[in-house]
Motif scaffolding. Sequence first.
Motif, PDB file in Angstrom:
ATOM      1  N   GLY A  94       0.564  -1.107   0.257  1.00 18.45           N
ATOM      2  CA  GLY A  94      -0.013  -0.023   0.022  1.00 18.45           C
ATOM      3  C   GLY A  94       0.861   1.079  -0.007  1.00 18.45           C
ATOM      4  O   GLY A  94       1.614   1.389  -0.851  1.00 18.45           O
ATOM      5  N   GLU A  95       0.689   2.266   0.966  1.00 19.44           N
ATOM      6  CA  GLU A  95       1.442   3.242   1.025  1.00 19.44           C
ATOM      7  C   GLU A  95       3.022   3.261   1.421  1.00 19.44           C
ATOM      8  O   GLU A  95       3.579   4.116   0.927  1.00 19.44           O
ATOM      9  N   SER A  96       3.024   1.909   1.722  1.00 17.29           N
ATOM     10  CA  SER A  96       4.649   1.707   1.927  1.00 17.29           C
ATOM     11  C   SER A  96       5.327   1.377   0.520  1.00 17.29           C
ATOM     12  O   SER A  96       6.611   1.509   0.529  1.00 17.29           O
ATOM     13  N   SER A  97       4.754   1.369  -0.461  1.00 19.15           N
ATOM     14  CA  SER A  97       5.208   0.866  -1.667  1.00 19.15           C
ATOM     15  C   SER A  97       5.513   2.067  -2.519  1.00 19.15           C
ATOM     16  O   SER A  97       4.684   2.476  -3.281  1.00 19.15           O
ATOM     17  N   ARG A  98       6.738   2.928  -2.132  1.00 17.15           N
ATOM     18  CA  ARG A  98       6.806   3.813  -2.784  1.00 17.15           C
ATOM     19  C   ARG A  98       8.348   4.087  -3.209  1.00 17.15           C
ATOM     20  O   ARG A  98       9.342   3.413  -2.492  1.00 17.15           O
ATOM     21  N   GLU A  99       8.797   4.647  -4.384  1.00 15.39           N
ATOM     22  CA  GLU A  99      10.010   4.726  -4.756  1.00 15.39           C
ATOM     23  C   GLU A  99      11.003   5.351  -3.779  1.00 15.39           C
ATOM     24  O   GLU A  99      12.092   4.820  -3.398  1.00 15.39           O
ATOM     25  N   ALA A 100      10.476   6.299  -3.122  1.00 17.73           N
ATOM     26  CA  ALA A 100      11.304   7.227  -2.165  1.00 17.73           C
ATOM     27  C   ALA A 100      11.607   6.241  -1.073  1.00 17.73           C
ATOM     28  O   ALA A 100      12.977   6.300  -0.450  1.00 17.73           O
TER      29      ALA A 100
END
Lengths: 405, 405
Positions: free
Chosen positions: A355-361
């Motif tokens: 979810g929100e943890s899956s981010r490029e940063a």
Amino acid sequence: MSLPPQDHEFLPPYRLLLGPGPSMVHPRVLHALSQPLVGHLDPLFLDLMNDIQALLRATFQTNNEFTIALSGTGSAGMEAVIANLIEPGDRALVGVNGVFGTRLATMIERQGGVPLRIDASWGDIIPAEAVREQLARSAPVKAVVLVHAETSTGARQPLEDVGALCRAHGALLIVDAVTSLGGIPVEVDAWGIDACYSGTQKCLSCPPGLAPLTMSPRAMEAIRQRQTPCHSWYLDLALIADYWNDRSRAYHHTAPISMLYALREALRLVQAEGREARFARHRLNSEALLAGLETLGLTPLPATEHRLPMLNCVTLPDRINDAAVRTRLLEDYGIEIGGGLGPLRGRVWRIGLMGESSREAHVLTLLGALEEIFAHHGWPAQPGRAVHAAVDIYTGSQPTTRRST
Amino acid sequence: MSLPPQDHEFLPPYRLLLGPGPSMVHPRVLHALSQPLVGHLDPLFLDLMNDIQALLRATFQTNNEFTIALSGTGSAGMEAVIANLIEPGDRALVGVNGVFGTRLATMIERQGGVPLRIDASWGDIIPAEAVREQLARSAPVKAVVLVHAETSTGARQPLEDVGALCRAHGALLIVDAVTSLGGIPVEVDAWGIDACYSGTQKCLSCPPGLAPLTMSPRAMEAIRQRQTPCHSWYLDLALIADYWNDRSRAYHHTAPISMLYALREALRLVQAEGREARFARHRLNSEALLAGLETLGLTPLPATEHRLPMLNCVTLPDRINDAAVRTRLLEDYGIEIGGGLGPLRGRVWRIGLMGESSREAHVLTLLGALEEIFAHHGWPAQPGRAVHAAVDIYTGSQPTTRRST
């Protein structure tokens, strides 16, 4: 009984949650949690329950009327399905290739059912062929129970062919989608799934505490045909159906109001992003993470075609001190990743990009921190190589996939 | 499966919650809910679990090591206690004088136990003498099960003498304190209670979703001595004890992190106010409310000495249209009060003055609104008399009891 020393407010630090759940929670969801309460029988709240049912149907890709959020964590969802569908003496075929398959077998036994285990190595999947053979050999079988996303190993169980097999043998198909829902396709109707439960704290990026759950008409009929009442009153899905049903709304228990506020907002974010975009984002960030980790000598446990993008389970070379790295990540960088469970303890890391943890940063942050820790310990790693490998993946990808909400 | 029309954020209106729960939630608790998450195995979160255990021990007035918040609503607490302490064939004496005694008898049956009912009229209590006689007549009895605060009738069950009676007969004492905890004395150790559960959304003024629960060493020993495993894995208190125990912390399920943030803050407010002040506040506001309601022809259901101050159950004169008044209260004034359940449907109101809802301002607001609605309907009521009766009580009371947090 002396007054305890909790003389201060609990003000948590910022944590980057890259473990097996909970995942990061969007500020809009935290804001929803802090809204004042309305009563659980307030017409406004009944509307909110309807909203959640509609949003969950879209998320589960189902038309099942019984599609709700159960008042307990994902494990309560697991128990509700087993306790309602498995009666004493019922035989249930269960795939066991990790912690959660093992737990399912235990729950089936506790309901007086007979678990027929299909075992596979941790990290492997349960082959459709094995299900076919067991079904043919063990008739009658009340249900086939499979874990779509085995959180303890990172393996993705293929489900496309199992539904037809179950129907041909008169068995119900029960699927654990705790970690998969919202991160990879979960097609309840198209795949012929009869009971599917999830948790809120994985790819839905809502705090833990609720279990999204959907049951096919066939599954509800099996509940109505039970010979004995369900041992559990709290998780009796016939009673809970009457509570969530717009036409009856029969009081059962007091719904967890604030948590349902949060879930509604989290599901709105899922819908707003769109299924394909969300799945592509999960795939891309996993690919970039794994590319980086492989430069550090960390290799994925499951075979390429069975890897979960939201739960990246990688094996550790002997030189790596599991606990030392995870402690430094948490204490010095505020980053949480997961260790191994059971036989995999100390041998793998479970890195959640849910979810929100899956981010490029987040991927770049973690890889940078690992490079620094590895360098500090003098473990062979070429500085910058891990981050560079991830950047290579990102720069080769479609820009639209990298966009954040 | 079409995208549902939830195109807007859910922004609840202000509600004055004077029903049977949820009660009003303090802004500090709502703020705690909105804090960012830490992992459920994060050392900071384990400290928070310890804090909650210490705060709950003070609230339950117990030294019981097993004192936790269960990951489900108050009904899950009820089920956990019954499912763990009642084995197939066990006889349990259960007081039935309302909805929750009835529910307990059902749960005992579903675990294969034998409920020995002591029935009393709704609104009455279960006499200690009846418990004594049944215990003598029905030996062996595994447990005596009583509802301290019967939310469906407003009756307070005296418990001071039952513990010794149970010990003399080798029976465990199980007490439902869902509505009483935090509003009137609940003395787990002094009263010899072996298992006591509550809910968060009543006098603790936290949102619903958790069940505070404490078990005596005798009760935990009974669990260890079980002949058969508990049907429920999710509510298996032996496993949950290992999860909450500071020395083992064995993973069981993912705790509802945000809800536990909220509970910690709610319990801090309870401790900060102090037990005696809190109980006196609940008594005073109930007294003032009832004085006002009696001028409107609404009389309390339970006898004076058995009335709960946090759940004021009053009978309606025939001239009053139950649904019409409650609808106007909600729609025109934003005030929620509760209607009757089961045989009391349409015949009583249940007005909750629980935790943060028990405030002088709220009592005056409700009485003023009722006066206006009664006048509007032309029901006999002398304008201003209800509010005046309440004011008389307040002006005669100690100023310290009227202070708000």
